[in-house]
Design an enzyme around this catalytic site. Structure first.
Site, PDB file in Angstrom:
ATOM      1  N   GLU A 114       4.948   1.086  -2.011  1.00  0.00           N
ATOM      2  CA  GLU A 114       5.831   0.521  -0.969  1.00  0.00           C
ATOM      3  C   GLU A 114       6.511  -0.749  -1.482  1.00  0.00           C
ATOM      4  OE1 GLU A 114       6.404   2.139   1.689  1.00  0.00           O
ATOM      5  OE2 GLU A 114       4.613   3.234   2.322  1.00  0.00           O
ATOM      6  N   HIS A 137       0.498  -4.188   5.246  1.00  0.00           N
ATOM      7  CA  HIS A 137       0.774  -2.838   5.764  1.00  0.00           C
ATOM      8  C   HIS A 137      -0.564  -2.120   5.901  1.00  0.00           C
ATOM      9  CE1 HIS A 137       1.844   1.297   6.184  1.00  0.00           C
ATOM     10  NE2 HIS A 137       1.456   1.623   4.956  1.00  0.00           N
ATOM     11  N   HIS A 139      -2.725   1.390   8.182  1.00  0.00           N
ATOM     12  CA  HIS A 139      -2.621   2.563   9.038  1.00  0.00           C
ATOM     13  C   HIS A 139      -3.450   2.340  10.299  1.00  0.00           C
ATOM     14  CE1 HIS A 139      -1.497   5.254   5.307  1.00  0.00           C
ATOM     15  NE2 HIS A 139      -0.664   4.255   5.512  1.00  0.00           N
ATOM     16  N   HIS A 209       3.166   6.729  10.929  1.00  0.00           N
ATOM     17  CA  HIS A 209       2.675   6.280   9.620  1.00  0.00           C
ATOM     18  C   HIS A 209       1.794   5.036   9.722  1.00  0.00           C
ATOM     19  CE1 HIS A 209       3.698   5.034   5.185  1.00  0.00           C
ATOM     20  NE2 HIS A 209       2.493   4.679   5.548  1.00  0.00           N
TER      21      HIS A 209
HETATM   22  P1  13P Z   1      -0.153   2.382  -2.132  1.00  0.00           P
HETATM   23  O1  13P Z   1      -1.583   2.715  -2.530  1.00  0.00           O
HETATM   24  O2  13P Z   1       0.835   2.826  -3.163  1.00  0.00           O
HETATM   25  O3  13P Z   1      -0.025   0.922  -1.783  1.00  0.00           O
HETATM   26  O4  13P Z   1       0.202   3.234  -0.849  1.00  0.00           O
HETATM   27  C1  13P Z   1      -0.555   3.160   0.325  1.00  0.00           C
HETATM   28  C2  13P Z   1       0.236   3.392   1.537  1.00  0.00           C
HETATM   29  O5  13P Z   1      -0.241   3.139   2.617  1.00  0.00           O
HETATM   30  C3  13P Z   1       1.609   3.953   1.419  1.00  0.00           C
HETATM   31  O6  13P Z   1       2.289   3.876   2.637  1.00  0.00           O
HETATM   32 ZN    ZN Z   2       1.030   3.604   4.406  1.00  0.00          ZN
END
Ligand code: 13P
Ligand code: ZN
Length: 258
Positions: A114, A137, A139, A209
């Protein structure tokens, strides 16, 4: 002074990585973190980049000229990062035009997939003279779940729901989150939409996402996501008990904001 600030940043990254894992928001390699550490490296540490080769940034960001970002590496697990941060972090030093970067450790893993979003958002933060330096970021399950429900796929309906589930949500997150319709992860499209949304909100919610939050510190970014996720959790708990959540009234929300 600088060393202490850098150590504090690493400690915040490890604490936050552990929290993300314990929250259940970091399956496999889910999530990534970045922080602008320009000015925190000593002259000796800056020497580490001297023999490295330049690589192109995914998107040229002229405001990032000569800036230094610490980012999680692609594929790193938050639970591993919490234990051995240096195995899962890389430091990126931009060139004088914001087009290329050198990476330390040079032979280490690539930066997060990202990276486009992280660099474009950091670039916008600099451009807007924001005091914010950190991006998280993750989830966040409860917030992602809301975007599986059509009626909540808008900034207005999401914030109304989240603010009415707990009085402190509107107090601590008065600008709420911004909704971003589904985009392919890692693309320049999601990077541009996120940077624009984060100019008006501390958090962007990527449909189906995850979330990405800005903060003056990594801890502040995490806290904002945590507060919003708590409201979403209250909503789903009441619903799964078979009831319709009452929510705070408009009058109660106005009273909180007065
Ligand atoms: P990365 O491991 O490349 O940081 O990706 C994790 C992720 O949540 C992608 O949206
Ligand atoms: Zn992600």
């Amino acid at each position: 002074m600088e060393i202490q600030a850098l150590e504090k940043t690493i400690a915040e990254i490890t604490d936050t990585a552990r929290n993300l894992w314990e929250k259940g928001w970091a399956e496999r390699n889910a999530g990534n973190i970045s922080v602008n550490i320009t000015g925190l490296l000593s002259a000796q540490e800056l020497e580490l980049f001297s023999n490295s080769t330049f690589r192109p940034l995914p998107i040229t960001c002229s405001p990032l000229a000569d800036q230094i970002l610490m980012v999680t590496s692609a594929g790193s697990r938050m639970r591993d990062l919490a234990k051995n941060p240096w195995d899962h972090l890389c430091i990126l030093k931009m060139d004088a035009s914001g087009t290329y970067f050198k990476q330390w450790p040079e032979k280490g893993r690539d930066p997060t997939s990202e990276l486009s979003t992280h660099v474009v958002v950091h670039s916008t933060l600099i451009q807007t003279k924001s005091a914010k330096k950190a991006l998280v970021h993750t989830h966040a399950t409860e917030l992602i779940a809301l975007t599986q429900i059509g009626e909540f796929c808008s900034t207005g309906s999401l914030n109304h729901l989240l603010w009415t589930m707990h009085p402190e949500t509107i107090l601590f997150v008065p600008k709420g989150l911004g909704f971003i319709p589904y985009e392919i992860p890692g693309t320049s499209g999601i990077a541009d939409a996120t940077a624009k949304t984060l100019e008006d909100h501390p958090v962007a919610l990527w449909e189906k996402h995850g979330v990405i939050a800005t903060g003056k510190s990594i801890t502040e970014a995490f806290d904002t996501i945590d507060i919003l996720a708590k409201s979403a959790r209250i909503f789903f708990l009441v619903k799964s008990a078979g009831y319709e959540p009452e929510g705070l009234t408009e009058e109660q929300l106005n009273e909180l904001m007065s």
